[in-house]
Design a protein around this motif. Structure first.
Motif, mmCIF file in Angstrom:
data_model
loop_
_atom_site.group_PDB
_atom_site.id
_atom_site.type_symbol
_atom_site.label_atom_id
_atom_site.label_comp_id
_atom_site.label_asym_id
_atom_site.label_seq_id
_atom_site.Cartn_x
_atom_site.Cartn_y
_atom_site.Cartn_z
ATOM 1 N N UNK A 142 0.880 -1.268 0.020
ATOM 2 C CA UNK A 142 -0.080 -0.162 0.041
ATOM 3 C C UNK A 142 0.898 1.208 -0.108
ATOM 4 N N UNK A 143 0.567 2.089 -1.054
ATOM 5 C CA UNK A 143 1.679 3.287 -1.234
ATOM 6 C C UNK A 143 0.919 4.402 -0.329
ATOM 7 N N UNK A 144 1.671 4.943 0.683
ATOM 8 C CA UNK A 144 1.019 6.153 1.541
ATOM 9 C C UNK A 144 -0.085 5.998 1.840
ATOM 10 N N UNK A 145 -0.458 5.029 2.768
ATOM 11 C CA UNK A 145 -1.966 4.786 3.558
ATOM 12 C C UNK A 145 -2.416 6.082 4.146
ATOM 13 N N UNK A 146 -3.943 6.207 4.018
ATOM 14 C CA UNK A 146 -4.411 7.371 4.531
ATOM 15 C C UNK A 146 -4.373 7.475 6.002
ATOM 16 N N UNK A 147 -4.245 6.623 6.614
ATOM 17 C CA UNK A 147 -4.044 6.667 8.263
ATOM 18 C C UNK A 147 -3.557 5.452 8.661
ATOM 19 N N UNK A 148 -2.928 5.466 9.963
ATOM 20 C CA UNK A 148 -2.232 4.266 10.417
ATOM 21 C C UNK A 148 -3.204 3.210 10.776
ATOM 22 N N UNK A 149 -4.426 3.734 10.914
ATOM 23 C CA UNK A 149 -5.581 2.523 11.169
ATOM 24 C C UNK A 149 -5.894 1.850 9.885
ATOM 25 N N UNK A 150 -5.951 2.633 8.842
ATOM 26 C CA UNK A 150 -6.282 1.816 7.478
ATOM 27 C C UNK A 150 -4.859 1.073 6.803
ATOM 28 N N UNK A 151 -3.592 1.228 7.638
ATOM 29 C CA UNK A 151 -2.338 0.642 6.981
ATOM 30 C C UNK A 151 -2.638 -0.877 7.423
ATOM 31 N N UNK A 152 -2.183 -1.611 6.380
ATOM 32 C CA UNK A 152 -2.237 -2.817 6.567
ATOM 33 C C UNK A 152 -0.840 -3.512 7.785
ATOM 34 N N UNK A 153 0.114 -2.513 7.974
ATOM 35 C CA UNK A 153 1.075 -2.756 8.967
ATOM 36 C C UNK A 153 1.787 -1.427 9.081
#
Ligand code: UTP
Length: 326
Positions: A150-161
Protein backbone atom coordinates in the motif's frame (compact mmCIF):
# COMPACT_ATOMS: atom_id res chain seq x y z
CA UNK A 1 23.20 -9.36 -10.37
CA UNK A 2 23.13 -5.74 -11.48
CA UNK A 3 22.30 -2.72 -9.33
CA UNK A 4 19.98 0.09 -10.35
CA UNK A 5 20.24 3.36 -8.47
CA UNK A 6 17.56 5.89 -9.43
CA UNK A 7 18.85 9.43 -8.88
CA UNK A 8 16.65 11.36 -11.31
CA UNK A 9 14.23 12.92 -8.81
CA UNK A 10 14.05 16.69 -8.47
CA UNK A 11 14.97 16.73 -4.79
CA UNK A 12 12.47 19.47 -4.05
CA UNK A 13 12.72 18.93 -0.30
CA UNK A 14 16.41 19.78 -0.42
CA UNK A 15 16.18 23.04 -2.27
CA UNK A 16 18.01 25.36 -2.69
CA UNK A 17 20.95 22.91 -2.78
CA UNK A 18 19.36 20.75 -5.46
CA UNK A 19 18.95 23.74 -7.78
CA UNK A 20 22.70 23.69 -8.42
CA UNK A 21 23.70 20.09 -7.77
CA UNK A 22 21.98 16.71 -7.75
CA UNK A 23 20.87 15.62 -4.28
CA UNK A 24 23.17 12.58 -4.34
CA UNK A 25 26.24 14.80 -4.66
CA UNK A 26 25.49 16.65 -1.43
CA UNK A 27 28.24 15.97 1.09
CA UNK A 28 27.49 14.03 4.23
CA UNK A 29 30.32 13.40 6.70
CA UNK A 30 32.84 14.34 4.03
CA UNK A 31 31.55 12.40 1.02
CA UNK A 32 28.60 12.70 -1.35
CA UNK A 33 25.66 10.42 -0.51
CA UNK A 34 26.13 8.37 -3.66
CA UNK A 35 29.72 7.60 -2.68
CA UNK A 36 28.63 5.52 0.33
CA UNK A 37 26.17 3.43 -1.68
CA UNK A 38 28.51 2.73 -4.58
CA UNK A 39 31.48 2.04 -2.29
CA UNK A 40 29.54 -0.60 -0.36
CA UNK A 41 28.35 -2.31 -3.54
CA UNK A 42 31.84 -2.43 -4.98
CA UNK A 43 33.68 -3.38 -1.77
CA UNK A 44 31.25 -6.19 -1.01
CA UNK A 45 31.65 -7.45 -4.56
CA UNK A 46 27.89 -7.69 -4.89
CA UNK A 47 27.13 -6.65 -8.47
CA UNK A 48 28.71 -6.78 -11.90
CA UNK A 49 27.43 -3.39 -13.02
CA UNK A 50 25.83 -0.30 -11.52
CA UNK A 51 23.16 1.43 -13.58
CA UNK A 52 22.28 4.97 -12.60
CA UNK A 53 19.02 6.49 -13.71
CA UNK A 54 19.80 10.16 -13.96
CA UNK A 55 17.86 13.35 -14.57
CA UNK A 56 18.99 16.96 -14.58
CA UNK A 57 22.72 17.59 -14.03
CA UNK A 58 23.46 13.93 -14.80
CA UNK A 59 26.92 14.79 -16.15
CA UNK A 60 28.00 15.93 -12.66
CA UNK A 61 27.15 12.50 -11.22
CA UNK A 62 28.86 10.67 -14.07
CA UNK A 63 32.00 12.80 -13.75
CA UNK A 64 32.18 12.21 -9.99
CA UNK A 65 31.70 8.44 -10.12
CA UNK A 66 34.10 7.89 -13.01
CA UNK A 67 36.75 9.91 -11.18
CA UNK A 68 36.28 8.09 -7.86
CA UNK A 69 35.67 4.48 -8.89
CA UNK A 70 37.04 2.18 -11.52
CA UNK A 71 33.90 0.10 -12.13
CA UNK A 72 31.33 -0.67 -14.80
CA UNK A 73 28.77 2.13 -14.67
CA UNK A 74 25.94 2.71 -17.10
CA UNK A 75 24.08 6.02 -17.08
CA UNK A 76 20.54 6.09 -18.42
CA UNK A 77 18.57 9.31 -18.64
CA UNK A 78 15.01 9.54 -17.33
CA UNK A 79 13.76 12.50 -19.34
CA UNK A 80 11.04 13.40 -16.83
CA UNK A 81 10.75 12.34 -13.17
CA UNK A 82 7.52 10.39 -13.64
CA UNK A 83 8.01 8.28 -10.52
CA UNK A 84 10.24 5.59 -9.09
CA UNK A 85 8.50 2.85 -11.10
CA UNK A 86 9.18 4.74 -14.31
CA UNK A 87 12.80 5.37 -13.28
CA UNK A 88 13.43 1.66 -12.75
CA UNK A 89 11.69 0.85 -16.05
CA UNK A 90 14.28 3.04 -17.81
CA UNK A 91 16.89 0.37 -16.89
CA UNK A 92 15.10 -2.33 -18.91
CA UNK A 93 17.53 -2.25 -21.83
CA UNK A 94 20.46 -3.04 -19.52
CA UNK A 95 18.97 -6.38 -18.42
CA UNK A 96 18.58 -9.82 -19.89
CA UNK A 97 17.52 -11.97 -16.99
CA UNK A 98 19.99 -11.03 -14.26
CA UNK A 99 18.46 -10.35 -10.86
CA UNK A 100 18.17 -6.71 -9.93
CA UNK A 101 19.17 -4.84 -6.81
CA UNK A 102 17.41 -1.48 -6.56
CA UNK A 103 18.75 1.08 -4.09
CA UNK A 104 17.33 4.58 -3.87
CA UNK A 105 19.99 7.22 -4.34
CA UNK A 106 19.02 9.22 -1.29
CA UNK A 107 18.99 6.40 1.24
CA UNK A 108 22.00 5.00 3.03
CA UNK A 109 21.93 1.74 4.92
CA UNK A 110 24.17 0.37 7.58
CA UNK A 111 23.17 -3.25 7.02
CA UNK A 112 24.74 -6.54 5.95
CA UNK A 113 23.77 -6.28 2.29
CA UNK A 114 25.36 -9.63 1.52
CA UNK A 115 23.07 -11.34 3.99
CA UNK A 116 20.01 -9.66 2.52
CA UNK A 117 20.98 -10.59 -0.99
CA UNK A 118 21.86 -14.17 -0.20
CA UNK A 119 18.22 -15.01 0.50
CA UNK A 120 16.75 -17.25 -2.19
CA UNK A 121 13.55 -15.22 -2.42
CA UNK A 122 13.12 -11.68 -3.66
CA UNK A 123 13.57 -9.34 -0.72
CA UNK A 124 12.44 -5.85 0.27
CA UNK A 125 14.03 -3.84 3.09
CA UNK A 126 11.50 -2.61 5.66
CA UNK A 127 11.55 -0.76 8.93
CA UNK A 128 8.72 -0.44 11.47
CA UNK A 129 7.61 3.20 11.72
CA UNK A 130 5.14 4.93 14.02
CA UNK A 131 3.28 6.80 11.31
CA UNK A 132 3.19 4.96 7.97
CA UNK A 133 1.40 7.74 6.05
CA UNK A 134 4.54 9.01 4.30
CA UNK A 135 5.66 5.55 3.17
CA UNK A 136 4.87 2.54 1.09
CA UNK A 137 4.00 -0.31 3.46
CA UNK A 138 3.80 -4.08 3.18
CA UNK A 139 1.44 -6.68 4.55
CA UNK A 140 2.80 -10.18 5.12
CA UNK A 141 1.16 -13.57 5.70
CA UNK A 142 1.94 -15.89 8.63
CA UNK A 143 4.97 -17.28 6.82
CA UNK A 144 6.46 -13.84 6.27
CA UNK A 145 5.65 -13.65 2.55
CA UNK A 146 4.44 -10.31 1.26
CA UNK A 147 0.79 -10.35 0.21
CA UNK A 148 0.09 -6.66 -0.33
CA UNK A 149 1.69 -3.25 -0.92
CA UNK A 150 0.00 0.00 0.00
CA UNK A 151 1.52 3.30 -1.10
CA UNK A 152 1.14 6.09 1.51
CA UNK A 153 -1.85 4.77 3.50
CA UNK A 154 -4.39 7.46 4.45
CA UNK A 155 -4.10 6.76 8.19
CA UNK A 156 -2.28 4.38 10.56
CA UNK A 157 -5.66 2.65 11.15
CA UNK A 158 -6.17 1.71 7.50
CA UNK A 159 -2.52 0.77 6.97
CA UNK A 160 -2.09 -3.00 6.67
CA UNK A 161 1.05 -2.79 8.87
CA UNK A 162 3.63 -0.31 10.08
CA UNK A 163 6.43 -1.93 8.06
CA UNK A 164 7.63 0.87 5.82
CA UNK A 165 9.56 0.16 2.62
CA UNK A 166 12.93 1.82 3.04
CA UNK A 167 14.27 1.86 -0.50
CA UNK A 168 16.25 -1.32 -1.04
CA UNK A 169 14.92 -4.19 -3.12
CA UNK A 170 16.39 -7.40 -4.50
CA UNK A 171 14.17 -8.80 -7.22
CA UNK A 172 15.05 -12.21 -8.65
CA UNK A 173 12.90 -12.17 -11.77
CA UNK A 174 13.87 -8.92 -13.45
CA UNK A 175 12.13 -9.91 -16.67
CA UNK A 176 8.80 -10.14 -14.85
CA UNK A 177 9.52 -6.94 -12.95
CA UNK A 178 10.03 -5.02 -16.21
CA UNK A 179 6.85 -6.60 -17.63
CA UNK A 180 4.98 -5.49 -14.51
CA UNK A 181 6.36 -1.97 -14.85
CA UNK A 182 5.38 -1.91 -18.51
CA UNK A 183 1.91 -3.09 -17.51
CA UNK A 184 1.31 -0.15 -15.16
CA UNK A 185 2.88 2.41 -17.51
CA UNK A 186 0.88 1.26 -20.56
CA UNK A 187 -2.36 1.39 -18.56
CA UNK A 188 -1.37 4.68 -16.96
CA UNK A 189 -1.75 3.23 -13.46
CA UNK A 190 -0.45 5.93 -11.11
CA UNK A 191 -0.58 6.60 -7.38
CA UNK A 192 -0.04 10.19 -6.17
CA UNK A 193 0.34 11.03 -9.86
CA UNK A 194 3.50 8.93 -10.25
CA UNK A 195 4.31 5.50 -11.65
CA UNK A 196 5.10 3.71 -8.43
CA UNK A 197 7.39 0.75 -8.02
CA UNK A 198 4.96 -0.65 -5.43
CA UNK A 199 2.12 -0.75 -7.99
CA UNK A 200 4.33 -2.78 -10.32
CA UNK A 201 5.36 -5.04 -7.43
CA UNK A 202 1.68 -5.77 -6.70
CA UNK A 203 1.39 -6.89 -10.31
CA UNK A 204 4.60 -8.92 -9.89
CA UNK A 205 3.18 -10.72 -6.84
CA UNK A 206 -0.07 -11.44 -8.66
CA UNK A 207 1.94 -13.55 -11.13
CA UNK A 208 2.80 -15.95 -8.30
CA UNK A 209 6.28 -14.61 -7.40
CA UNK A 210 7.21 -14.77 -3.73
CA UNK A 211 8.79 -11.91 -1.80
CA UNK A 212 9.87 -11.56 1.81
CA UNK A 213 10.95 -8.66 3.99
CA UNK A 214 14.37 -7.93 5.49
CA UNK A 215 14.44 -5.79 8.63
CA UNK A 216 16.62 -2.73 8.20
CA UNK A 217 17.50 -1.19 11.56
CA UNK A 218 19.95 1.41 10.39
CA UNK A 219 18.12 3.22 7.67
CA UNK A 220 19.71 6.58 7.01
CA UNK A 221 17.30 8.67 5.02
CA UNK A 222 18.71 11.75 3.26
CA UNK A 223 15.53 13.20 1.75
CA UNK A 224 15.25 16.48 3.64
CA UNK A 225 17.36 18.82 5.76
CA UNK A 226 16.57 17.15 9.10
CA UNK A 227 17.31 13.65 7.84
CA UNK A 228 20.52 14.79 6.12
CA UNK A 229 21.73 16.25 9.41
CA UNK A 230 20.71 13.12 11.32
CA UNK A 231 22.56 10.91 8.83
CA UNK A 232 25.57 13.22 9.04
CA UNK A 233 25.59 12.84 12.83
CA UNK A 234 25.21 9.05 12.61
CA UNK A 235 28.14 8.70 10.20
CA UNK A 236 30.35 11.12 12.16
CA UNK A 237 29.70 9.16 15.33
CA UNK A 238 30.73 5.99 13.54
CA UNK A 239 33.85 7.58 12.06
CA UNK A 240 34.78 9.03 15.46
CA UNK A 241 37.59 11.27 14.17
CA UNK A 242 39.57 13.60 16.41
CA UNK A 243 41.12 16.92 15.43
CA UNK A 244 43.31 19.42 17.22
CA UNK A 245 43.63 22.92 15.85
CA UNK A 246 45.59 25.51 17.79
CA UNK A 247 43.47 28.37 19.08
CA UNK A 248 40.17 26.59 18.37
CA UNK A 249 38.16 23.82 20.00
CA UNK A 250 37.13 20.94 17.77
CA UNK A 251 34.64 18.81 19.69
CA UNK A 252 33.92 15.12 19.07
CA UNK A 253 32.27 13.78 15.93
CA UNK A 254 33.44 16.25 13.32
CA UNK A 255 34.89 15.93 9.84
CA UNK A 256 37.29 18.55 8.52
CA UNK A 257 38.32 18.46 4.87
CA UNK A 258 41.52 19.50 3.13
CA UNK A 259 42.95 23.02 3.35
CA UNK A 260 40.33 24.19 5.84
CA UNK A 261 41.36 27.21 7.94
CA UNK A 262 39.82 27.49 11.40
CA UNK A 263 40.71 30.36 13.67
CA UNK A 264 39.43 31.19 17.19
CA UNK A 265 36.31 29.04 16.82
CA UNK A 266 34.36 26.21 18.44
CA UNK A 267 33.32 23.41 16.07
CA UNK A 268 31.02 20.49 16.91
CA UNK A 269 29.55 18.22 17.74
CA UNK A 270 28.34 16.80 14.42
CA UNK A 271 29.89 19.25 12.00
CA UNK A 272 31.18 18.37 8.52
CA UNK A 273 33.39 20.97 6.91
CA UNK A 274 34.33 20.39 3.28
CA UNK A 275 37.63 21.37 1.61
CA UNK A 276 38.89 24.95 1.52
CA UNK A 277 36.45 26.46 4.01
CA UNK A 278 37.50 29.38 6.20
CA UNK A 279 36.03 29.77 9.68
CA UNK A 280 36.91 32.67 11.94
CA UNK A 281 35.60 33.71 15.37
CA UNK A 282 32.58 31.43 15.07
CA UNK A 283 30.67 28.65 16.80
CA UNK A 284 29.23 25.88 14.61
CA UNK A 285 27.16 22.92 15.77
CA UNK A 286 25.31 20.09 13.96
CA UNK A 287 25.84 21.45 10.45
CA UNK A 288 27.27 20.68 7.03
CA UNK A 289 29.40 23.16 5.12
CA UNK A 290 30.06 22.46 1.47
CA UNK A 291 33.39 23.44 -0.17
CA UNK A 292 34.85 26.94 -0.09
CA UNK A 293 32.49 28.49 2.50
CA UNK A 294 33.54 31.42 4.60
CA UNK A 295 32.01 31.86 8.06
CA UNK A 296 33.02 34.85 10.16
CA UNK A 297 31.86 36.13 13.56
CA UNK A 298 28.81 33.87 13.50
CA UNK A 299 26.98 31.26 15.56
CA UNK A 300 25.44 28.54 13.41
CA UNK A 301 23.57 25.39 14.28
CA UNK A 302 21.44 22.84 12.43
CA UNK A 303 22.52 24.36 9.13
CA UNK A 304 23.22 23.28 5.55
CA UNK A 305 25.54 25.72 3.83
CA UNK A 306 26.18 25.52 0.09
CA UNK A 307 29.52 25.92 -1.74
CA UNK A 308 31.18 29.34 -1.74
CA UNK A 309 28.54 30.69 0.66
CA UNK A 310 29.60 33.53 2.95
CA UNK A 311 28.08 34.23 6.35
CA UNK A 312 29.25 37.15 8.43
CA UNK A 313 27.98 38.38 11.82
CA UNK A 314 24.92 36.08 12.02
CA UNK A 315 23.36 33.89 14.69
CA UNK A 316 20.82 31.44 13.37
CA UNK A 317 19.93 28.14 11.75
CA UNK A 318 20.45 28.31 7.98
CA UNK A 319 19.66 26.41 4.85
CA UNK A 320 21.38 28.38 2.13
CA UNK A 321 22.53 27.43 -1.35
CA UNK A 322 25.76 27.83 -3.29
CA UNK A 323 27.22 31.35 -3.56
CA UNK A 324 24.72 32.86 -1.09
CA UNK A 325 25.93 35.72 1.08
CA UNK A 326 24.40 36.82 4.37
P1 UTP B 1 12.10 10.75 -3.78
O1 UTP B 1 10.74 11.07 -4.21
O2 UTP B 1 12.35 10.48 -2.35
O3 UTP B 1 13.13 11.87 -4.19
O4 UTP B 1 12.64 9.56 -4.66
P2 UTP B 1 13.01 13.17 -5.05
O5 UTP B 1 11.87 13.13 -5.98
O6 UTP B 1 14.36 13.37 -5.63
O7 UTP B 1 12.86 14.26 -3.91
P3 UTP B 1 11.65 15.20 -3.47
O8 UTP B 1 10.56 14.28 -2.99
O9 UTP B 1 11.29 16.03 -4.66
O10 UTP B 1 12.26 16.01 -2.39
C1 UTP B 1 13.46 8.52 -4.15
C2 UTP B 1 14.59 8.22 -5.12
O11 UTP B 1 14.06 7.91 -6.40
C3 UTP B 1 14.60 8.76 -7.40
C4 UTP B 1 15.11 9.98 -6.63
O12 UTP B 1 16.18 10.59 -7.32
C5 UTP B 1 15.53 9.41 -5.30
O13 UTP B 1 16.86 8.89 -5.36
N1 UTP B 1 13.55 9.08 -8.41
C6 UTP B 1 12.32 9.46 -8.00
C7 UTP B 1 13.86 8.99 -9.74
O14 UTP B 1 15.00 8.62 -10.13
N2 UTP B 1 12.90 9.29 -10.66
C8 UTP B 1 11.65 9.67 -10.29
O15 UTP B 1 10.81 9.93 -11.19
C9 UTP B 1 11.36 9.76 -8.92
Amino acid sequence: MKAVIPVAGEGTRLRPHTLTKPKVLMNIAGKPMIHYIVEQLINDNLVSEIILITGAMSEMIEKYLRKEFNFKFTFIKQEKPLGLGHAVFCAKTAFRDESILIILGDTLFDIPLKEMISNNYSVIGVKPVEDPRRFGVVETDNNGFIIKFVEKPASPEVSPSNNAIVGIYKINNSKLLFESLEYIIERNIKTSNEYQLTDALSEYLSKGEKMITFKVDNWLDCGNKESVLQTNAYLLRKMNLAYKIKGSLIKDYCYIGKDVKIHNSIIGEYVSISDNCIIENSIIENSILEKNCKIENSILKDSLIGEYAKIRGQKNEYNIGDYSEI
